[in-house]
Design a protein around this motif. Structure first.
Motif, mmCIF file in Angstrom:
data_model
loop_
_atom_site.group_PDB
_atom_site.id
_atom_site.type_symbol
_atom_site.label_atom_id
_atom_site.label_comp_id
_atom_site.label_asym_id
_atom_site.label_seq_id
_atom_site.Cartn_x
_atom_site.Cartn_y
_atom_site.Cartn_z
ATOM 1 N N LYS A 140 -2.818 5.099 -12.919
ATOM 2 C CA LYS A 140 -2.652 5.565 -11.511
ATOM 3 C C LYS A 140 -2.772 4.142 -10.585
ATOM 4 O O LYS A 140 -3.827 3.460 -11.034
ATOM 5 N N ALA A 141 -2.026 4.097 -9.754
ATOM 6 C CA ALA A 141 -2.588 2.961 -8.614
ATOM 7 C C ALA A 141 -1.972 3.373 -7.297
ATOM 8 O O ALA A 141 -0.898 4.130 -7.072
ATOM 9 N N ARG A 142 -2.608 2.852 -6.105
ATOM 10 C CA ARG A 142 -2.217 2.953 -4.835
ATOM 11 C C ARG A 142 -1.543 1.658 -4.404
ATOM 12 O O ARG A 142 -0.737 1.776 -3.498
ATOM 13 N N TYR A 143 -1.901 0.465 -4.716
ATOM 14 C CA TYR A 143 -1.565 -0.719 -4.363
ATOM 15 C C TYR A 143 -0.905 -1.379 -5.315
ATOM 16 O O TYR A 143 -1.319 -1.539 -6.705
ATOM 17 N N GLU B 202 -2.139 7.539 -4.653
ATOM 18 C CA GLU B 202 -2.051 6.958 -6.095
ATOM 19 C C GLU B 202 -0.820 7.608 -6.608
ATOM 20 O O GLU B 202 -0.548 8.769 -6.484
ATOM 21 N N LYS C 74 -6.118 0.711 -7.750
ATOM 22 C CA LYS C 74 -6.591 2.163 -7.075
ATOM 23 C C LYS C 74 -7.185 1.947 -5.593
ATOM 24 O O LYS C 74 -6.838 2.718 -4.882
ATOM 25 N N ASP C 75 -8.045 0.642 -5.373
ATOM 26 C CA ASP C 75 -8.753 0.790 -4.364
ATOM 27 C C ASP C 75 -8.546 -0.393 -3.564
ATOM 28 O O ASP C 75 -8.953 -0.703 -2.358
ATOM 29 N N ARG D 33 1.284 7.600 -10.681
ATOM 30 C CA ARG D 33 1.630 7.084 -11.983
ATOM 31 C C ARG D 33 2.758 6.165 -11.951
ATOM 32 O O ARG D 33 3.737 6.590 -11.493
ATOM 33 N N ASP E 274 0.752 -1.224 0.050
ATOM 34 C CA ASP E 274 -0.123 -0.028 0.044
ATOM 35 C C ASP E 274 0.917 1.200 0.015
ATOM 36 O O ASP E 274 1.505 1.511 0.911
#
Length: 118
Positions: free
Chosen positions: A93-96, A40, A65-66, A42, A36
């Motif tokens: 884009k991503a958070r995880y 977010e 993302k979630d 790129r 994690d």
């Protein structure tokens, strides 16, 4: 593991000891490892080193993302089977980040490179 984030460098999951690694339990038939990043980004690429080598089915790198809906990222294993590189679309884009493994496979180090890194 600890995670550090600095847009000038990769986000790394590392304990600073190249000889240590994360290994799933022997009973885990669908092991995975997840990072994690708290925000977010790129992404440019994900690089991972195996604990030993990844014999059998190659690990699958995914982004989200979630943390619920995952997208596979094209992954290329290194010729020696001891690492991988997953090229991300710089627009996504991503958070995880998650790495799905086969039973018995483990991870020694992970680096996630934001598209904005120099």
């Amino acid at each position: 593991c600890s995670a550090s984030s600095n847009l000038q460098d990769a986000m790394k999951a590392s304990d600073g000891d190249g000889a240590s690694a994360w290994l799933p339990s022997a009973e885990d038939k669908a092991p995975w490892w997840r990072l994690d990043m708290e925000f977010e980004f790129r992404l440019d690429r994900v690089e991972a080193k195996a604990a030993g080598d990844w014999k059998g089915q190659a690990p699958v790198v995914q982004v989200s993302k979630d943390g619920k809906t995952w997208k596979d990222v094209k992954t290329v294993l290194l010729k020696d089977g001891a690492g991988l590189t997953a090229a991300c679309s710089g627009e996504a884009k991503a958070r995880y980040v998650r790495i799905r493994l086969s039973p018995g496979q483990g991870i020694a180090e992970v680096a996630v490179w934001p598209a904005d890194a120099s």
